[in-house]
Scaffold this motif. Structure first.
Motif, mmCIF file in Angstrom:
data_model
loop_
_atom_site.group_PDB
_atom_site.id
_atom_site.type_symbol
_atom_site.label_atom_id
_atom_site.label_comp_id
_atom_site.label_asym_id
_atom_site.label_seq_id
_atom_site.Cartn_x
_atom_site.Cartn_y
_atom_site.Cartn_z
ATOM 1 N N ASP A 137 0.851 -1.186 0.000
ATOM 2 C CA ASP A 137 0.000 0.000 0.000
ATOM 3 C C ASP A 137 0.886 1.234 0.000
ATOM 4 O OD1 ASP A 137 -3.073 0.714 0.662
ATOM 5 O OD2 ASP A 137 -1.746 2.226 1.529
ATOM 6 N N HIS B 29 -4.766 1.623 5.548
ATOM 7 C CA HIS B 29 -4.274 0.283 5.231
ATOM 8 C C HIS B 29 -2.906 -0.031 5.827
ATOM 9 C CE1 HIS B 29 -7.267 0.242 1.671
ATOM 10 N NE2 HIS B 29 -7.803 -0.154 2.796
ATOM 11 N N THR C 254 -10.076 1.648 -3.669
ATOM 12 C CA THR C 254 -8.849 0.853 -3.530
ATOM 13 C C THR C 254 -8.919 0.119 -2.192
ATOM 14 O OG1 THR C 254 -7.674 2.751 -2.590
ATOM 15 C CG2 THR C 254 -7.466 2.396 -4.960
ATOM 16 N N PHE D 99 -4.910 -3.314 -2.364
ATOM 17 C CA PHE D 99 -4.796 -2.687 -3.694
ATOM 18 C C PHE D 99 -3.634 -1.706 -3.662
ATOM 19 C CE2 PHE D 99 -5.470 0.061 -7.200
ATOM 20 C CZ PHE D 99 -6.361 -0.523 -8.084
ATOM 21 N N GLU E 261 -1.898 1.286 -4.772
ATOM 22 C CA GLU E 261 -2.283 2.486 -5.513
ATOM 23 C C GLU E 261 -1.226 2.904 -6.545
ATOM 24 O OE1 GLU E 261 -2.481 2.168 -2.203
ATOM 25 O OE2 GLU E 261 -4.567 2.540 -1.628
HETATM 26 MN MN MN Z 1 -4.866 1.775 0.275
#
Ligand code: MN
Length: 492
Positions: free
Chosen positions: A167, A190, A228, A232, A234
């Motif tokens: 992340d 996250h 997201t 995920f 980014e």
């Molecule tokens: Mn994230």
């Protein structure tokens, strides 16, 4: 703009592009103190957004070349501080940026790893006796009452200790000692989930902080769930924006990667079961100016990053921002627009024409939605779109709904719709007792009986669209179409 010459791939090429554009770049050789003075200057030059007035909207980006107490390092601020500049960086019309980001999420390109990177041209190890973050990095103290020097544009990169998914996010980092940073993560972020997993196992979490990168990465990093979700990366959105994978490099002292073209990288570990008081060195009780325009409170006990190394390019450029500025509006807001467009488009294709995550809300609290009602059956669907917007971006507080003939980027026009297409008693919908954002100072129990905890709020939608059956009464005065250039050849 000469689009063919736009080849932005890092901070330096972004600055070079700005130098070719009228009014988008200024620099100074006058010595500036990173303690309060630098941000004090840029507040006037171009902060905008929710910043204390007077400030300037759409002022230029700025580079300070002579930093008091530092050699061979300059400071860049405000690159993303106007929607026009972001549109140059991303080669997209300003009003279409939300759509571009939405498409980039759908066509994500994962990052790749390379062997050699400019971000490691110079290496400073924390194990060296003379290592001191406070002497290496010109992190600005943004106001006199800040808890300390803050890294405000640090691209924090960490991975799940179990799944190894990564992340990237920008977090508030305060320099606490020669080799320690404090890190504030708003609940639910996250990297905090990764940190808690590592901490539960009694392990440190490796983390890299890349500073001074391609603006496409700075913007992509600001996406939040549900667009997201956890796991995920980014950076893959930044890859899509450039049509080319972001290049990462293995760090020198930790098992994590950093952005290869970054100006500066801090390598460190989030320590398990260690907490620090954010203002332990200053006792000001305050952190730094935040996006809603107020200074956040210093936190009593937040996680600590033990720094292992700093690597950088030769003649590095530090990158910073003013928390309440228009730069935050664009970085937080354009991903917000993309998230809302995506969710509403999936629910009701073709109805939501555009979204603006407005400057007044720092890109997070206020969205203006442009909705097209085409038939009697569309009446009421505009309010469903607003409800979806609140789901697409949980920190959104207010939605203003307008029709297709209103310019959502022109606040005069939006407020015109509110004056002539809105009746407070029937067009205001309140949804009390919902989670929002803790940095809005009105979201506290003392403010309202429906707020049980800090960070809850009353979400409100202002429906400034015309009821479909009355549309014929709401046609704007029509002026004759003419060729202005016949009268003013330079007119744009
Ligand atoms: Mn994230």
């Amino acid at each position: 703009m000469s689009e063919s010459q736009n080849s932005v791939s890092d901070l330096r090429s972004a600055l070079e592009l700005l130098k070719t554009l009228p009014g988008e770049y200024v620099e100074t050789n006058t010595e500036v103190d990173p303690h309060a003075e630098l941000s004090g200057v840029y507040r006037y030059v171009g902060a905008g957004g929710t910043c204390q007035r007077p400030t300037r909207k759409n002022g230029p980006a700025m580079v300070f070349k002579n930093i008091k107490g530092f050699h061979d390092i300059s400071v860049a601020i405000g690159l993303n501080g106007s929607r026009q500049r972001v549109s140059h960086f991303l080669r997209c019309a300003p009003e279409k940026l939300g759509h571009l980001l939405k498409e980039s999420v759908a066509s994500a390109i994962p990052p790749i790893t390379v062997d050699n990177a400019v971000c490691q041209e110079v290496v400073h190890l924390a194990s060296d006796a003379d290592f001191d973050l406070r002497k290496l990095l010109p992190a600005p103290t943004n106001t006199e009452e800040d808890a300390g020097p803050y890294i405000t544009m640090g691209l924090c990169y960490a991975s799940d200790p179990e799944t190894h998914e990564s992340d990237i996010t920008i977090h508030r980092l305060c320099v606490q000692s020669r080799d320690e940073l404090s890190m504030w993560l708003t609940p639910g972020r996250h990297i905090d989930a990764f940190r808690m997993k590592a901490e539960a196992a009694g392990q440190p979490l490796p983390i890299s902080i890349s500073i001074g990168v391609d603006p496409a990465i700075e913007i992509a990093a600001c996406f939040e769930p549900p667009t997201t979700p956890l796991g995920f990366n980014e950076l893959s959105i930044a890859g899509a924006l450039r049509g080319k994978a972001v290049e990462m490099v293995q760090c020198k002292t930790i098992n994590e990667k950093a952005i290869a073209h970054a100006e500066i990288v801090i390598e460190g570990e989030l320590l398990p079961d260690v907490r620090v008081r954010e203002d332990q060195n200053t006792d000001t009780g305050r952190a730094m100016p935040e996006f809603p325009g107020y200074t956040g409170e210093a936190k009593a006990a937040i996680p600590v990053i033990k720094v292992k190394a700093v690597t950088h390019r030769t003649h590095p450029i530090w990158r910073t921002t003013v928390g309440p500025g228009e730069e935050h509006v664009n970085m937080a807001g354009i991903p917000t627009e993309a998230s809302i467009l995506d969710m509403v488009e999936r629910a009701m294709p073709g109805k939501l024409l555009n979204v603006f995550a407005h400057s007044a809300g720092g890109g997070k609290l206020l969205a203006v939605l442009q909705f097209k009602k085409s038939s009697p059956a569309d009446e009421g669907r505009q309010r469903q779109a607003a409800l979806l917007a609140f789901s697409a971006f949980p920190e959104l507080k207010h939605v203003i709904l307008v029709d297709e003939d209103v310019d959502i980027f022109d606040s005069d026009d939006v407020l015109w719709a509110m004056q002539t297409r809105y009746q407070g008693d029937v067009d205001t919908v309140t949804i009390p007792g919902v989670r929002c954002h803790p940095l809005d100072p009105s979201q506290v129990p003392e403010y309202s009986p429906s707020i049980l905890q800090q960070g809850m709020s009353c979400k409100t939608l202002f429906d400034c669209t015309v009821p479909f059956h009355l549309k014929h009464n709401f046609e704007r005065s029509k002026f004759k179409e003419v060729d202005v250039k016949r009268f003013l050849p330079d007119f744009e």
